[in-house]
Write a protein that holds these residues in place. Structure first.
Motif, PDB file in Angstrom:
ATOM      1  N   ALA A   1      -9.928   5.498 -17.580  1.00  0.00           N
ATOM      2  CA  ALA A   1     -11.032   5.702 -16.637  1.00  0.00           C
ATOM      3  C   ALA A   1     -10.688   6.709 -15.549  1.00  0.00           C
ATOM      4  CB  ALA A   1     -11.435   4.370 -16.008  1.00  0.00           C
ATOM      5  N   TYR A   2      -9.426   6.780 -15.161  1.00  0.00           N
ATOM      6  CA  TYR A   2      -9.005   7.681 -14.083  1.00  0.00           C
ATOM      7  C   TYR A   2      -8.268   8.885 -14.658  1.00  0.00           C
ATOM      8  CZ  TYR A   2     -10.112   4.322 -10.365  1.00  0.00           C
ATOM      9  OH  TYR A   2     -10.761   3.490  -9.489  1.00  0.00           O
ATOM     10  N   THR A   3      -8.548  10.059 -14.088  1.00  0.00           N
ATOM     11  CA  THR A   3      -7.783  11.261 -14.430  1.00  0.00           C
ATOM     12  C   THR A   3      -6.633  11.458 -13.455  1.00  0.00           C
ATOM     13  OG1 THR A   3      -9.246  12.654 -13.094  1.00  0.00           O
ATOM     14  CG2 THR A   3      -9.793  12.398 -15.427  1.00  0.00           C
ATOM     15  N   VAL A   4      -6.818  11.020 -12.220  1.00  0.00           N
ATOM     16  CA  VAL A   4      -5.794  11.107 -11.181  1.00  0.00           C
ATOM     17  C   VAL A   4      -5.833   9.815 -10.382  1.00  0.00           C
ATOM     18  CG1 VAL A   4      -4.993  12.328  -9.119  1.00  0.00           C
ATOM     19  CG2 VAL A   4      -6.036  13.617 -10.971  1.00  0.00           C
ATOM     20  N   GLU A   5      -4.664   9.243 -10.116  1.00  0.00           N
ATOM     21  CA  GLU A   5      -4.580   8.056  -9.257  1.00  0.00           C
ATOM     22  C   GLU A   5      -4.055   8.471  -7.890  1.00  0.00           C
ATOM     23  OE1 GLU A   5      -2.065   5.328 -11.360  1.00  0.00           O
ATOM     24  OE2 GLU A   5      -3.317   5.386 -13.168  1.00  0.00           O
ATOM     25  N   THR A   6      -4.684   7.958  -6.834  1.00  0.00           N
ATOM     26  CA  THR A   6      -4.268   8.319  -5.470  1.00  0.00           C
ATOM     27  C   THR A   6      -4.026   7.045  -4.647  1.00  0.00           C
ATOM     28  OG1 THR A   6      -6.592   8.487  -4.795  1.00  0.00           O
ATOM     29  CG2 THR A   6      -5.496  10.525  -5.497  1.00  0.00           C
ATOM     30  N   PRO A   7      -3.057   6.230  -5.054  1.00  0.00           N
ATOM     31  CA  PRO A   7      -2.814   4.977  -4.324  1.00  0.00           C
ATOM     32  C   PRO A   7      -2.454   5.198  -2.867  1.00  0.00           C
ATOM     33  CG  PRO A   7      -1.006   5.469  -5.838  1.00  0.00           C
ATOM     34  CD  PRO A   7      -2.102   6.406  -6.169  1.00  0.00           C
ATOM     35  N   GLU A   8      -1.765   6.319  -2.588  1.00  0.00           N
ATOM     36  CA  GLU A   8      -1.342   6.584  -1.211  1.00  0.00           C
ATOM     37  C   GLU A   8      -2.544   6.839  -0.302  1.00  0.00           C
ATOM     38  OE1 GLU A   8      -1.995  10.398  -3.199  1.00  0.00           O
ATOM     39  OE2 GLU A   8      -0.985   8.560  -3.799  1.00  0.00           O
ATOM     40  N   LEU A   9      -3.598   7.472  -0.858  1.00  0.00           N
ATOM     41  CA  LEU A   9      -4.796   7.719  -0.054  1.00  0.00           C
ATOM     42  C   LEU A   9      -5.550   6.424   0.205  1.00  0.00           C
ATOM     43  CD1 LEU A   9      -6.130  11.032  -1.673  1.00  0.00           C
ATOM     44  CD2 LEU A   9      -4.718  10.738   0.374  1.00  0.00           C
ATOM     45  N   ALA A  10      -5.593   5.556  -0.790  1.00  0.00           N
ATOM     46  CA  ALA A  10      -6.245   4.260  -0.605  1.00  0.00           C
ATOM     47  C   ALA A  10      -5.524   3.439   0.462  1.00  0.00           C
ATOM     48  CB  ALA A  10      -6.291   3.495  -1.933  1.00  0.00           C
ATOM     49  N   LEU A  11      -4.188   3.469   0.436  1.00  0.00           N
ATOM     50  CA  LEU A  11      -3.410   2.699   1.410  1.00  0.00           C
ATOM     51  C   LEU A  11      -3.526   3.281   2.814  1.00  0.00           C
ATOM     52  CD1 LEU A  11      -0.184   1.961  -0.672  1.00  0.00           C
ATOM     53  CD2 LEU A  11      -1.967   0.327  -0.026  1.00  0.00           C
ATOM     54  N   ALA A  12      -3.563   4.605   2.916  1.00  0.00           N
ATOM     55  CA  ALA A  12      -3.687   5.239   4.232  1.00  0.00           C
ATOM     56  C   ALA A  12      -5.026   4.876   4.880  1.00  0.00           C
ATOM     57  CB  ALA A  12      -3.556   6.756   4.099  1.00  0.00           C
ATOM     58  N   ALA A  13      -6.102   4.909   4.083  1.00  0.00           N
ATOM     59  CA  ALA A  13      -7.413   4.532   4.608  1.00  0.00           C
ATOM     60  C   ALA A  13      -7.442   3.052   4.966  1.00  0.00           C
ATOM     61  CB  ALA A  13      -8.499   4.847   3.583  1.00  0.00           C
ATOM     62  N   ALA A  14      -6.739   2.242   4.171  1.00  0.00           N
ATOM     63  CA  ALA A  14      -6.684   0.799   4.451  1.00  0.00           C
ATOM     64  C   ALA A  14      -5.971   0.531   5.768  1.00  0.00           C
ATOM     65  CB  ALA A  14      -5.986   0.079   3.308  1.00  0.00           C
TER      66      ALA A  14
ATOM     67  N   GLU B   1      -4.438  -5.376   1.780  1.00  0.00           N
ATOM     68  CA  GLU B   1      -4.439  -6.305   0.649  1.00  0.00           C
ATOM     69  C   GLU B   1      -5.481  -5.903  -0.387  1.00  0.00           C
ATOM     70  OE1 GLU B   1      -2.979 -10.549   2.596  1.00  0.00           O
ATOM     71  OE2 GLU B   1      -5.049  -9.874   2.910  1.00  0.00           O
ATOM     72  N   ILE B   2      -6.646  -5.469   0.089  1.00  0.00           N
ATOM     73  CA  ILE B   2      -7.692  -5.009  -0.832  1.00  0.00           C
ATOM     74  C   ILE B   2      -7.215  -3.780  -1.600  1.00  0.00           C
ATOM     75  CG2 ILE B   2     -10.033  -4.094  -1.018  1.00  0.00           C
ATOM     76  CD1 ILE B   2     -10.714  -5.658   1.550  1.00  0.00           C
ATOM     77  N   ALA B   3      -6.685  -2.802  -0.869  1.00  0.00           N
ATOM     78  CA  ALA B   3      -6.234  -1.565  -1.502  1.00  0.00           C
ATOM     79  C   ALA B   3      -5.110  -1.834  -2.500  1.00  0.00           C
ATOM     80  CB  ALA B   3      -5.776  -0.567  -0.446  1.00  0.00           C
ATOM     81  N   GLU B   4      -4.171  -2.681  -2.135  1.00  0.00           N
ATOM     82  CA  GLU B   4      -3.061  -2.986  -3.042  1.00  0.00           C
ATOM     83  C   GLU B   4      -3.568  -3.672  -4.307  1.00  0.00           C
ATOM     84  OE1 GLU B   4      -0.497  -5.256  -0.510  1.00  0.00           O
ATOM     85  OE2 GLU B   4       0.663  -3.490   0.139  1.00  0.00           O
ATOM     86  N   ALA B   5      -4.553  -4.561  -4.171  1.00  0.00           N
ATOM     87  CA  ALA B   5      -5.098  -5.253  -5.344  1.00  0.00           C
ATOM     88  C   ALA B   5      -5.763  -4.266  -6.303  1.00  0.00           C
ATOM     89  CB  ALA B   5      -6.094  -6.324  -4.907  1.00  0.00           C
ATOM     90  N   PHE B   6      -6.541  -3.327  -5.753  1.00  0.00           N
ATOM     91  CA  PHE B   6      -7.227  -2.365  -6.625  1.00  0.00           C
ATOM     92  C   PHE B   6      -6.258  -1.312  -7.163  1.00  0.00           C
ATOM     93  CE2 PHE B   6     -11.112  -4.153  -4.834  1.00  0.00           C
ATOM     94  CZ  PHE B   6     -11.907  -4.221  -5.962  1.00  0.00           C
TER      95      PHE B   6
END
Length: 492
Positions: free
Chosen positions: A42-55, A25-30
């Protein structure tokens, strides 16, 4: 800003451990906030999949009772840090598309502590800049606006501008930055957040793209002093791959936090009362002095007599080291390579001409000049001698005090393109921050208040070598008394 993205790292960690929300839920919100905030650049590259995997790993760890210090916390990583398999370009055309096969020690430490990665953060090219306008990806836009009704786009500071804007806008709860001459502290001040540059050698430089090797140091940027302490504990540590890394245990800075400054002496350098600094800067400085007195500290006047030579010294040493470090970018092994040329030398020249921006070229040329035959002793050797005197000034000052308080920057955030035509005016942004960098000392910016235009102003604390705890504690004392809760009004 959702409920989760408005929370600090400490609050997110507590809620996650208590079961109030999952790491996913935290990762999805951010991740959603990063997408919604793209207009800030602010971001040059977005890595949502890495945030979700760590979550997901954090959620599994919580279920198994095997939580790590940063489990459930997604972070933004400055584009200066090598991240395995993810573009790491230092904000430069010459490295566009470069995907390292290795991980910087600092980002690896954060991952090992359980943190996820939301993406890579925009920055001045090769960390050379004070406004994030030299980036090959274009400038970052501060989430803050003046209250004058003009809505002019403002700088978030630099070189860690993407890092600062991401925290201020709620696009990340915490981020990594690097500081060579103020690149953590000045953007933190401009955006109303906290940021600390630890003692030189506390955080490994391995896997961080080099600007000036004797000055570069990684550090955290976050909403609060507590968050900075939490992150710094995870980032720091000895690394045998970095010859300048300090082989010392990492202190428990979070556990040691205390805003009780009784028995401490805070030095106020008389040389930092500079002509032409806005009255509001001196006013917030005076207010900071009163806050530290209220926390129990004794305030004493000190002298740092070689302060006036700090900027010219820095702008000789840093470009000299940059000209040496950037010689590796030749188009042969990685990054950009210009074709259609006849000789190897022509390829070097064409690649560097196309790959480096104007500010990087300026500093490389300055650095090459001061290192050239006939000028080395006149410039570089003399600058190194002055650097020694600056370090001696601090050592003598700390014989009579425990901490030093100054403003972080000589102004609040300025508008984009306001200073790009005058490099000297841009370099003067670092006037208060550079001396601590030259001396390798821990230093931190914390928000002090707002100016008359509604923009944040920072207070700057400098500590003895290895005394990050003292700096953090004084920062906490200011934070508690300033009660800074202002946030930019959402327009992006």
């Amino acid at each position: 800003m959702s409920e989760l993205t408005s929370k600090t790292i400490a609050e997110l960690r507590e809620g996650f451990r208590a079961g109030d929300h999952s790491a996913r839920e935290i990762a999805e919100a951010f991740n959603a906030a990063v997408v919604a905030g793209r207009s800030l650049n602010a971001y040059t590259v977005e890595t949502p999949e890495l945030a979700l995997a760590a979550a997901d790993a954090a959620d599994a760890a919580r279920a198994a009772g095997e939580l790590k210090p940063l489990s459930g916390i997604p972070l933004g990583i400055k584009d200066l840090f090598a991240t395995e398999g993810t573009d790491s370009t230092a904000g430069s055309n010459i490295l566009k598309g470069f995907k390292p096969t290795y991980e910087s020690r600092v980002s690896a430490n954060l991952k090992a502590a359980g943190a996820g990665m939301l993406g890579k953060l925009n920055m001045d090219e090769f960390a050379m800049g004070s406004s994030n306008e030299t980036s090959a990806y274009g400038p970052v836009i501060s989430p803050w606006r003046r209250n004058d009704g003009w809505n002019a786009a403002l700088t978030p500071g630099g070189s860690s501008g993407g890092s600062a804007a991401a925290v201020a806008a709620g696009l990340a709860p915490g981020v990594t930055g690097t500081d060579t001459g103020g690149s953590i502290r000045q953007p933190a001040a401009f955006t109303g957040i906290s940021g600390i540059k630890p003692t030189y050698g506390r955080c490994s430089r391995w896997g961080i793209v080099s600007f000036a090797s004797s000055l570069d140091q990684a550090g955290p940027m976050a909403r609060t002093v507590l968050d900075c302490a939490i992150m710094l504990e995870a980032m720091a540590g000895f690394d045998p791959r970095d010859a300048t890394s300090l082989n010392l245990p990492v202190p428990q800075w979070e556990a040691g936090l205390s805003s009780d400054l009784r028995g401490k002496k805070v030095g106020i350098p008389k040389e930092y009362r500079i002509d032409g600094v806005p009255a509001e800067i001196n006013a917030i400085w005076d207010q900071g002095i009163e806050w530290l007195k209220d926390a129990g500290a004794e305030v004493v006047e000190i002298s740092l007599p070689h302060t006036k030579y700090a900027l010219p010294t820095y702008y000789i040493i840093a470009p000299a080291e940059a000209s040496s470090n950037l010689a590796r970018y030749d188009g042969v092994r990685y990054g950009l390579r210009e074709t259609g040329v006849k000789t190897l030398d022509d390829m070097y020249a064409a690649t560097r001409s196309a790959g480096f921006g104007a500010e990087v070229k300026r500093r490389v040329m300055i650095g090459t000049y001061v290192l050239s035959a006939g000028y080395y002793d006149a410039y570089f050797t003399k600058a190194q001698k002055v650097r020694t005197l600056i370090k001696r000034d601090f050592a003598q000052a700390f014989a009579g005090c425990d901490l030093i308080l100054t403003p972080t920057a000589p102004s609040a955030a300025f508008g984009l393109q306001e200073k790009t035509a005058d490099p000297i005016a841009m370099y003067l942004n670092d006037v208060f921050a550079v001396p601590a960098s030259l001396a390798g000392l821990p230093a931190m910016s914390v928000p002090g208040g707002l100016d008359s235009q509604g923009l944040p102003l920072g207070l700057h604390l400098i500590g003895r070598e290895l005394d990050e705890q003292g700096v953090l504690n004084a920062g906490l004392a200011i934070e508690e008394r300033a009660g800074f809760t202002a946030r930019p009004e959402k327009w992006w």
